[in-house]
Design a protein around this motif. Sequence first.
Motif, PDB file in Angstrom:
ATOM      1  N   ASP A 195       0.819  -1.220   0.000  1.00 66.48           N
ATOM      2  CA  ASP A 195       0.000   0.000   0.000  1.00 66.48           C
ATOM      3  C   ASP A 195       0.852   1.270   0.000  1.00 66.48           C
ATOM      4  OD1 ASP A 195       1.030   0.043   2.537  1.00 66.48           O
ATOM      5  OD2 ASP A 195      -0.892  -0.054   3.583  1.00 66.48           O
ATOM      6  N   GLY A 196       2.155   1.092  -0.092  1.00 69.56           N
ATOM      7  CA  GLY A 196       3.013   2.264  -0.171  1.00 69.56           C
ATOM      8  C   GLY A 196       3.523   2.748   1.181  1.00 69.56           C
ATOM      9  N   ARG A 212       5.108   8.145   6.400  1.00 69.74           N
ATOM     10  CA  ARG A 212       4.890   6.874   5.678  1.00 69.74           C
ATOM     11  C   ARG A 212       5.212   5.664   6.543  1.00 69.74           C
ATOM     12  NH1 ARG A 212       2.026   6.167   1.127  1.00 69.74           N
ATOM     13  NH2 ARG A 212       1.476   8.338   0.784  1.00 69.74           N
ATOM     14  N   PHE A 219       6.787   8.772  -2.549  1.00 69.40           N
ATOM     15  CA  PHE A 219       5.957   7.702  -2.000  1.00 69.40           C
ATOM     16  C   PHE A 219       4.506   8.119  -2.065  1.00 69.40           C
ATOM     17  CE2 PHE A 219      10.158   7.065  -0.405  1.00 69.40           C
ATOM     18  CZ  PHE A 219      10.316   5.700  -0.286  1.00 69.40           C
ATOM     19  N   ARG A 220       3.712   7.345  -2.794  1.00 68.53           N
ATOM     20  CA  ARG A 220       2.278   7.610  -2.886  1.00 68.53           C
ATOM     21  C   ARG A 220       1.561   6.374  -2.390  1.00 68.53           C
ATOM     22  NH1 ARG A 220       3.548  12.383  -3.973  1.00 68.53           N
ATOM     23  NH2 ARG A 220       4.078  13.088  -6.051  1.00 68.53           N
ATOM     24  N   ASP A 221       0.253   6.488  -2.203  1.00 69.10           N
ATOM     25  CA  ASP A 221      -0.503   5.305  -1.821  1.00 69.10           C
ATOM     26  C   ASP A 221      -0.462   4.293  -2.955  1.00 69.10           C
ATOM     27  OD1 ASP A 221      -1.042   6.513   0.529  1.00 69.10           O
ATOM     28  OD2 ASP A 221      -3.110   7.090   0.021  1.00 69.10           O
ATOM     29  N   HIS A 222      -0.044   3.092  -2.646  1.00 70.77           N
ATOM     30  CA  HIS A 222       0.010   1.969  -3.602  1.00 70.77           C
ATOM     31  C   HIS A 222       0.962   2.191  -4.762  1.00 70.77           C
ATOM     32  CE1 HIS A 222      -3.448   0.570  -1.379  1.00 70.77           C
ATOM     33  NE2 HIS A 222      -4.032   1.741  -1.607  1.00 70.77           N
ATOM     34  N   CYS A 223       1.746   3.225  -4.710  1.00 73.63           N
ATOM     35  CA  CYS A 223       2.519   3.569  -5.900  1.00 73.63           C
ATOM     36  C   CYS A 223       3.760   4.373  -5.508  1.00 73.63           C
ATOM     37  CB  CYS A 223       1.615   4.412  -6.815  1.00 73.63           C
ATOM     38  SG  CYS A 223       2.456   5.085  -8.241  1.00 73.63           S
ATOM     39  N   LEU A 224       4.845   4.153  -6.260  1.00 72.46           N
ATOM     40  CA  LEU A 224       6.024   4.996  -6.091  1.00 72.46           C
ATOM     41  C   LEU A 224       6.289   5.726  -7.390  1.00 72.46           C
ATOM     42  CD1 LEU A 224       8.573   2.521  -4.423  1.00 72.46           C
ATOM     43  CD2 LEU A 224       7.011   4.096  -3.294  1.00 72.46           C
ATOM     44  N   HIS A 253       3.816   0.535  -9.720  1.00 69.96           N
ATOM     45  CA  HIS A 253       2.552   0.188  -9.066  1.00 69.96           C
ATOM     46  C   HIS A 253       2.800  -1.001  -8.153  1.00 69.96           C
ATOM     47  CE1 HIS A 253       0.309   3.179 -11.202  1.00 69.96           C
ATOM     48  NE2 HIS A 253       1.042   2.861 -12.278  1.00 69.96           N
ATOM     49  N   LEU A 254       2.715  -0.753  -6.922  1.00 74.61           N
ATOM     50  CA  LEU A 254       3.184  -1.747  -5.939  1.00 74.61           C
ATOM     51  C   LEU A 254       2.334  -3.008  -5.931  1.00 74.61           C
ATOM     52  CD1 LEU A 254       4.044   0.775  -3.108  1.00 74.61           C
ATOM     53  CD2 LEU A 254       5.635  -0.377  -4.653  1.00 74.61           C
TER      54      LEU A 254
END
Lengths: 929, 328
Positions: A637-638, A671, A726-731, A743-744
């Motif tokens: 989920d990031g 985070r 760092f983003r939600d579910h994604c870097l 996309h994690l």
Amino acid sequence: MLATPPIPRDVQLSLSFTVNGKPVTVVASPGERLTRVLREDLGLTGTKVGCDAGDCGACTVLLDGEPVCACLVPVAQAEGHEITTVEGLAGRPPLFDRLQKAFLQHGAAQCGACTPGMLVAATALLEKHEHPAENEVMDALGGVLCRCTGYRKIITAVLEAGAENVAPVSPTSGCAVGARLVRLDGQRKVDGTEIYGADECPEAALAVRAIRCPHHRARFQFGDLDEFVTSHPGIHAIFTAKDVPGKACYGVIPSFADQTVFAENEARFRGEAVAIVVGEQAAVEGLDLASFPVAWDELEPITTIDAALEPGAELIHASRPRNVLTGGRVVRGDVERALAEADVVVEDEYETGFVEHAYIEPEAGFARRVGDGIEVQACTQSPYMDRADIAKILDIAPDKVRIIPTAVGGGFGSKLDLSVQPFVALAAWHLNKPARMVYSRFESILSTTKRHPARMRLRAGASRDGKLVGLDFSADFNTGAYSSWGPTVAARVPVHASGPYQVPNYRAVTRAVHTHLVPAGAFRGFGVPQTAIAQEQVYDQLADRLGMDRLEFRILNALDDHSPTVTGQVLGAGVGIRACLEALRPRWSAARAEATAFNATATGPIRRGVGMAGMWYGCGNTSLPNPSTVRVGLKADGRIALHQGAVDIGQGSNTIVTQICADAMQAPIERFDLVSGDTAITPDCGKTSASRQTFVTGKAAAMAGEKLRAAILQLAFAGENAAIRFRDHCLEVEEGGRKQAIHLAQLPLDEFGYVATAEATFDPPTSPLDENGQGVPYAVFGFGAHLAEIAIDTELGTVQVLRITAAHDVGRAINPTLIEGQIEGGAAQGLGHALMEEFFPGKGENLHDYLIPSVGDMPPVESILIEDPSPVGPFGAKGIGEQAVIPTAPAILNAIHDATGVRIRRVPATPDRIRAAILAAQNTRSHRA
Amino acid sequence: MRAFDYVSPTSTRQAANLLSSTWGNTEILAGGTDLLALMKEDVVTPKRLVNIKEIADLRGVKSDSSGLRIGSLTTLAEVAEDAGVREKYPAFAEAVREAASPQIRNMATVGGNLCQRPRCWYFRNGLGLLPKDESGKELVEEGDNRYHAILGNDGPARFVSPSTIVPVLIAYGAKVRLEGPKGKRELPLEKFYVIPKTDRDREHDLLPNEIVTEVVIPAANGWKVAHYEIRQKAAFDWPLAVAAVALKMDGSSVQAARVVLGHVAPTPWPSPQAEAALKGQPANEDSAKKAADAALANAKPLSQNAYKVQLARVAVKRAILKAAGGAA
């Protein structure tokens, strides 16, 4: 009207009162303490029990709006009244909201065990006076003891609660280090939800009570234990030495392991356990232990170092000749020759007593058997060491033992040793039911380790030009009945007895000596605070004999990057003692001028004095490996999971280690999710002691963070200078204007359940010491110096500390607020050691006879942070926990001498000792006249 | 803590009837700040607790021709806040404010303060008021006695009277009123304290079924009173020595004086010697010092508490000077 008829004993009563605005009805016996009903029956564990005697105030609640100690309220007296606990204060906005924020902002909560009591007492004050004066705050908080903070940050928080709160610091990526970040575990401490050792209890847990030896030394014999169990309904079992599966001794230092869970045949100290009784809670608590079938045959104890060393003295442990546990030795140059040739030589002797840790949370925890393994949840400073010893005791593999550390309500070294853990583990193991134990304050003081009493002899010499030429130091430490950390004290002291100065000719020899008293163990500084009391008073005398300014004498002799220490170590960089001493110069000059002016015109009995002392302290184990391993994982989920096993005992490692890791990863600190020091899920970060967590675990966290960053960059085939968002579910990885998204959710999970994991281990580079103690005992030292200004009532021998100025070289201040908290709290413990704290085994095993500083005893403390980076520490950081306590006591003692001309050679400097010294000095003068 | 019966009478008479006529069976529960600690350590093991907090008559501060009447259930916090006490008996208010902690003052009652048991660590460890070992050796004399008595200690009692507010009450000439099965009686407060001679004696002139109902402080007209306390800690600490002094001045010389020491003897310790030394003298450093010397002339320190002689002497001297300098 007739009196209500007497309620017969054991009959429970239905009692109604209001708690936090809601009506409650409980069924309890009328004499039950309100604390107990709140915590055990109503689940309101925010109210803490520190002493059960009104001495500590941790259990402060409001009764009809007024603060009272809930431990002294029989629940029947609450009937019809209104009770407010810390949990209920949330219903008092906006005042309480502001107060909580001020506590967080100012770092007023460290371990947090006193925090609910402080918050309740402060709320009662603020509801009457929105803008109280400082003395009103001090009066209102006077009944709540704190052992961590030194009170000043609490006072500030209450004073500032009326002001608009400043928004908390929220550092951007890469800027967490150095920020005054609010502690990450702070919210739980200010709303009463933090879980300490006594705050959780599994359903149907059995209670455990220990039978302890009431004499310093006694042989004993049990009567019919089976009959005792069968004749007491609700009692399930009694366990003694024969019930311990593992026959090997345990102990914090395996090569000196000498403790058994229960004494066999002979108990070696007052408070040693010989058995436990296990059963249903009410039955166990209702037991009259006077009827327990054990016959004591009191034996003549050895209580002093002299008696223990007497030729022919009985041996406390057959394997330890002359009752000497072990010794330590550091020799460099030719001390005899140096002292013979020195222009001035000072010889002196000093003595210190037992000191009690007096954390607000007494030891507590529970255990349950899970299949062929055991889980122990308790307050501890050292989960992996506990695991090893519980495995030994139960004779099972270490991986069958899971240690779940709770929040720790203060430790200061004593919670490195086992307390409740063997008892609850044994009971749960044999009975296959959860078992819980909560120490009373009496039991905690009686049976847990203390600071070593020390007897120290010194000869120090200097040349006419003010250079130290030699120091001959010898010390004996009363280590009590078992080894505990005695070997560590004996080894650490000879390395440190020079102080942070260049001493070319040096001999320091120590012994840890057994007696029939409570084991002395680890206590903030491992013997170095005692040593500094002696060494810094002798250096003052040398300076006086040379006619030199006491501060300038120390500056002249201060270690530098290129001078060898007494073990021959050349640190090369990061030796900040000179900077610390120089930072004190302005206040030193001003304070001395003020004191001189005051004394020149004083007509009454008050005299002022100014004293200072320096210190150094090696971070981590002395010449022994002490690695930390940190694991950090990127979640799908990031978010980032930080597995760091450093137990936060209030000092702030949860926050500090995260700040370090965040900057190493260049990730935003928001985070991060902290994973606790549970041995099942987090690697070993060693013990929280020896000022090693910021340095050792912090370094491992930095390395792990860098590795994880590298791993992420590798996923994106990006170079090391790329930026990661760092983003939600994604870097998002950006390099040279090229952006790419990862996309994690599309990535596979590894064995830990993360999309990427990094682990790193750091063990400080040291080398073994040779037979003369030469080598590299520590990779990093912390340095510091304190200045104390005092007023002494010469007619009474009472001392008031007016102000402390503390300069510390911390390498890099990872979180200045938390560092100041360590310094102020250390100064408070140093003040206690200097002026009031001494534990007498068998007397005063409580918090009204054992004095610790309360809010009115603490002066303002000005912290000066010096940052001379360590080449080894994370971002240059060094430890601060123990460094902070060491120079306070000698600075105060030097100030007493400055004010009166008398030197106190036996601490604490209580009125009787100070008066005796003043009288002796007057007699000497009148004889001379 | 052991189990016990619990009863909440609503009148003093009922309460007295519920109390046993022999010590040890019953205890009075009021603020509970001392009793609960004693029960937890099994120093007292009553079979019945008589909770007197429901007796409304015993609460509050009233003023009449006899002076100020303080009901025994009035809390120390209530006394410290009372406008009449603060105005007319400021030294008493000060002593109360210095006692224990805010939490304890909100709970502890005046009656309980008068009746609290000694802090002697042998007593608190369950070894009795006159602690001896099995061979009859006196534990205080042989053992650690740094906080014990320096006056009135030639008998077996060597603990110190624990109240910090009683010396100043005695200096104000306070009386204590008691009610028991045989009715009511009134004593000068200093007579309420006795030195136990045998294990059967208590440190109070109190029957097991008697209740302290009231403290009466006569009008302090013309008396200048001061309280002086010496502690190791700034607050929340039992003192090492206390002195309370009341002076009636005739011009610049002392017409009459009351000097009472605390924490130095098994009872609060009025000092007729110091009072005599002050009479007819100006109240200054010199006379205060002489009076203080007179107060401690008969002191007999034990092995570890000689320092207390000096502390008590200074407390007396400073209390005299404080009284002389201040208003009533």
